[in-house]
Each structure stands twice: as C-alpha cells, then as structure tokens.
Design a protein around this motif. Sequence first.
Motif, mmCIF file in Angstrom:
data_model
loop_
_atom_site.group_PDB
_atom_site.id
_atom_site.type_symbol
_atom_site.label_atom_id
_atom_site.label_comp_id
_atom_site.label_asym_id
_atom_site.label_seq_id
_atom_site.Cartn_x
_atom_site.Cartn_y
_atom_site.Cartn_z
ATOM 1 N N PHE A 196 0.863 -1.188 0.000
ATOM 2 C CA PHE A 196 0.000 0.000 0.000
ATOM 3 C C PHE A 196 0.895 1.231 0.000
ATOM 4 O O PHE A 196 1.720 1.412 0.904
ATOM 5 N N TYR A 254 0.834 5.487 -0.328
ATOM 6 C CA TYR A 254 -0.015 6.674 -0.224
ATOM 7 C C TYR A 254 0.853 7.910 -0.386
ATOM 8 O O TYR A 254 1.878 8.052 0.291
ATOM 9 N N ARG A 255 0.469 8.799 -1.280
ATOM 10 C CA ARG A 255 1.174 10.076 -1.433
ATOM 11 C C ARG A 255 0.404 11.145 -0.680
ATOM 12 O O ARG A 255 -0.750 11.447 -0.990
ATOM 13 N N HIS A 256 1.056 11.740 0.322
ATOM 14 C CA HIS A 256 0.408 12.697 1.211
ATOM 15 C C HIS A 256 0.638 14.130 0.722
ATOM 16 O O HIS A 256 1.490 14.394 -0.130
ATOM 17 N N TYR A 284 5.842 10.037 -0.244
ATOM 18 C CA TYR A 284 5.190 8.760 -0.428
ATOM 19 C C TYR A 284 5.382 7.936 0.845
ATOM 20 O O TYR A 284 6.489 7.865 1.383
ATOM 21 N N ARG A 315 9.094 6.072 4.186
ATOM 22 C CA ARG A 315 8.656 7.189 3.356
ATOM 23 C C ARG A 315 9.821 7.740 2.556
ATOM 24 O O ARG A 315 10.993 7.585 2.920
ATOM 25 N N GLU A 372 -2.746 -1.112 5.905
ATOM 26 C CA GLU A 372 -2.952 0.048 5.039
ATOM 27 C C GLU A 372 -2.872 1.310 5.884
ATOM 28 O O GLU A 372 -3.352 1.333 7.019
ATOM 29 N N HIS A 375 -3.887 5.316 6.180
ATOM 30 C CA HIS A 375 -4.814 6.323 5.670
ATOM 31 C C HIS A 375 -4.763 7.571 6.551
ATOM 32 O O HIS A 375 -4.533 7.472 7.762
ATOM 33 N N TRP A 392 -3.653 9.963 11.376
ATOM 34 C CA TRP A 392 -3.222 8.777 10.641
ATOM 35 C C TRP A 392 -3.871 7.520 11.232
ATOM 36 O O TRP A 392 -3.977 7.384 12.445
ATOM 37 N N THR A 444 -10.001 -1.901 3.656
ATOM 38 C CA THR A 444 -9.589 -0.629 3.089
ATOM 39 C C THR A 444 -10.678 0.394 3.371
ATOM 40 O O THR A 444 -11.839 0.025 3.614
ATOM 41 N N SER A 447 -2.985 -1.763 -4.675
ATOM 42 C CA SER A 447 -3.483 -0.461 -4.225
ATOM 43 C C SER A 447 -3.214 0.526 -5.353
ATOM 44 O O SER A 447 -2.609 0.179 -6.367
ATOM 45 N N THR A 464 -1.944 4.679 -6.223
ATOM 46 C CA THR A 464 -1.410 5.943 -5.753
ATOM 47 C C THR A 464 -1.300 6.866 -6.961
ATOM 48 O O THR A 464 -1.812 6.553 -8.039
#
Length: 327
Positions: free
Chosen positions: A22, A24-26, A31, A47, A79, A81, A87, A141, A266, A268
């Motif tokens: 998984f 995730y780009r914040h 990442y 990250r 995962e 989120h 978070w 998810t 997932s 992104t």
Amino acid sequence: MEVQQKELHAIRPLIEQRADPFIYRHSDGYYYFVASVPEYDRIEIRRAQNLEELAASTPVVIWRKRDTGILSANIWAPELHFIDGKWYVYFAAAHTTETIEGLFDHRMYVLENDNANPLEGSWTERGQVRTAWESFALDATVFEHNGSLYYVWAQKDPKIEGNSNLYISKMSNPWTLTGPQTMITKPEYDWEIIGYKVNEGAAFLRKGNRVFLSYSASATDFNYCMGLLEADADADLLDAASWRKSQAPVLTTDESISLYGPGHNSFTVSADDEKTLFVFHARTYKDIVGDPLYDPNRHTFVAELLWTADGRPDFRGSVASLAHSAQ
C-alpha cells in the motif's frame, strides 16, 4: 512494411519481499509505504519523496505483535490512511492457540496517530472493527466518497460456502461501522475458486462518473489473480445491485515476463498528480516449496495505470507497458 514488436522483459520489483503493498502520497510531498513483512510480526512504515527512494529508505517499526492471545500471530496487509487530520493503520491479526486454526482466525484492527509525521509520535490501538458476526476477516480498506467514509473488507460468512466474500459499510468514525453491511461479491467464477474460494484485497478508484473496486481471488500461489467491480459514481454503493462484476479476471500470471500470482493491489498517484499508479505484488517464479503464505518472495511492483478505450482500468496493458520498458 513489417511492424517491429517491442521486446518484453521480465519486470523488476520496486521493493523486494513485501506483499500486500500500500503506497499513499500525502500532501506533505512524501510517499508512504506499508506492506506485509515476511515474518508477519510487525507493522513498519517507510517514506520518501519519490518512489525510487522508497526501496532504499529505512523502515520504522510502529507496532509489534503481542506475545500471546489476540494480535499475536500473522499480522497481515496493513494500510495507511489519513482521515480528519489523523493517521490510521488498518490491518488483520490472528491469535496463538493450541491448535493451528487460531493462526488463521483473523480479525481486523485499527491504530491511530495524531502526529503530523506517522513515523513519529505514538500509535494508539483503537481496537477491533466489529462487523455483523465474529468470523475470519481481513484486508480492510477505507475511502471517502460523496461525503461519506466507507469500509470494504473480506470476511467469511458462516452461512456461505467458501473462505471470504467482500463487504461494504459506512463508518461513523474511522474504527466503527454503522448501518447496513452489504456483500458485493463472493467467489463464483472458476478463476475465483482455485485452491480456495476467495475474494479479498479490495482497492478503491474513481475515474469520471464511475468508481471501481479491484480485488484478488483464489489461492496465493501462481493462481492468484485480480477481478474488478464497478459502479456509477452517484449510485448507492451499499446496494449490491449497484455493482457490476467482471466475468473474467483482469490480471493473471504471465510466464512470458516471469510474473506469477499478481494481486492485492493499491493505487497511488505520480508526483505531479497527473497519473494514477498501479501498485501490486507478485512472485518472479512459479514453483514454491511448502505453503505459499510462508514463501517470502512476493515483491512490490509499480506501473503507470493505463485505461481501456471504454474507460476501465487496463491492468494487463499497464503490466505489459512495464515489461516493455524493463531493461
């Protein structure tokens, strides 16, 4: 004139020995990456400011399994989120018992951290996500859509033959379900029931006026593969009739590029927010000694997600494009 065909190469993983990936780009430009580790004993986050640096970045362990009892075995498919300024990590865990069944009797749990950087601060156990019944459950998810927070997960219904079906529910907060819990798919086609009758590992994606849920099916060896659900973006997602299911798998083993058992994906985005990226795991060989779950070589791959002419995700084309560009 003869058209020269592009040469296919075995595709290379972004990160080795990380399953159920998984990414995730914040909004902070980083990442964030979480996945199942081969030891199934901890949750770690890494990250980086670009995808290439994720492989070399140092993982930070944010949580370890307990020694005994609940949350003490087979920590699977985390995962990460970011919801309402905090978070959350969603994951599945089993428990140690005197019988082997306990090691695979999973439930779903949530961790919370209010620090701006999830690699720092403290993680609070928010406990088990309670569903309509107590049974094998995993691969949760979450996603926000049209002002509501949704939870999608895989679970064994004691009244339905098979290992797991996919369900959807709204949430009243990031660890509590509310309202109806709807089954949106169960294993029914031949490609979903090889070895085990499995629908699991859902991932949400919106494109234009449609929403999609990709998912994985069958045993975790080379038979593992992906299916796809879709619905209209303005439909009632809690109505099973809103979802249309692919009759054939959308991604399967491809021996020509040494890709075996692709799945548990997932999505992104690229650093410029222009492209959707397809993140998934697979092995690079077919034959496995022992239980596939204890073979550590499910690796993380990332490809630009391509689209079909009729506006659906083109998983096969995405992987083929990655193979064309591999050197």
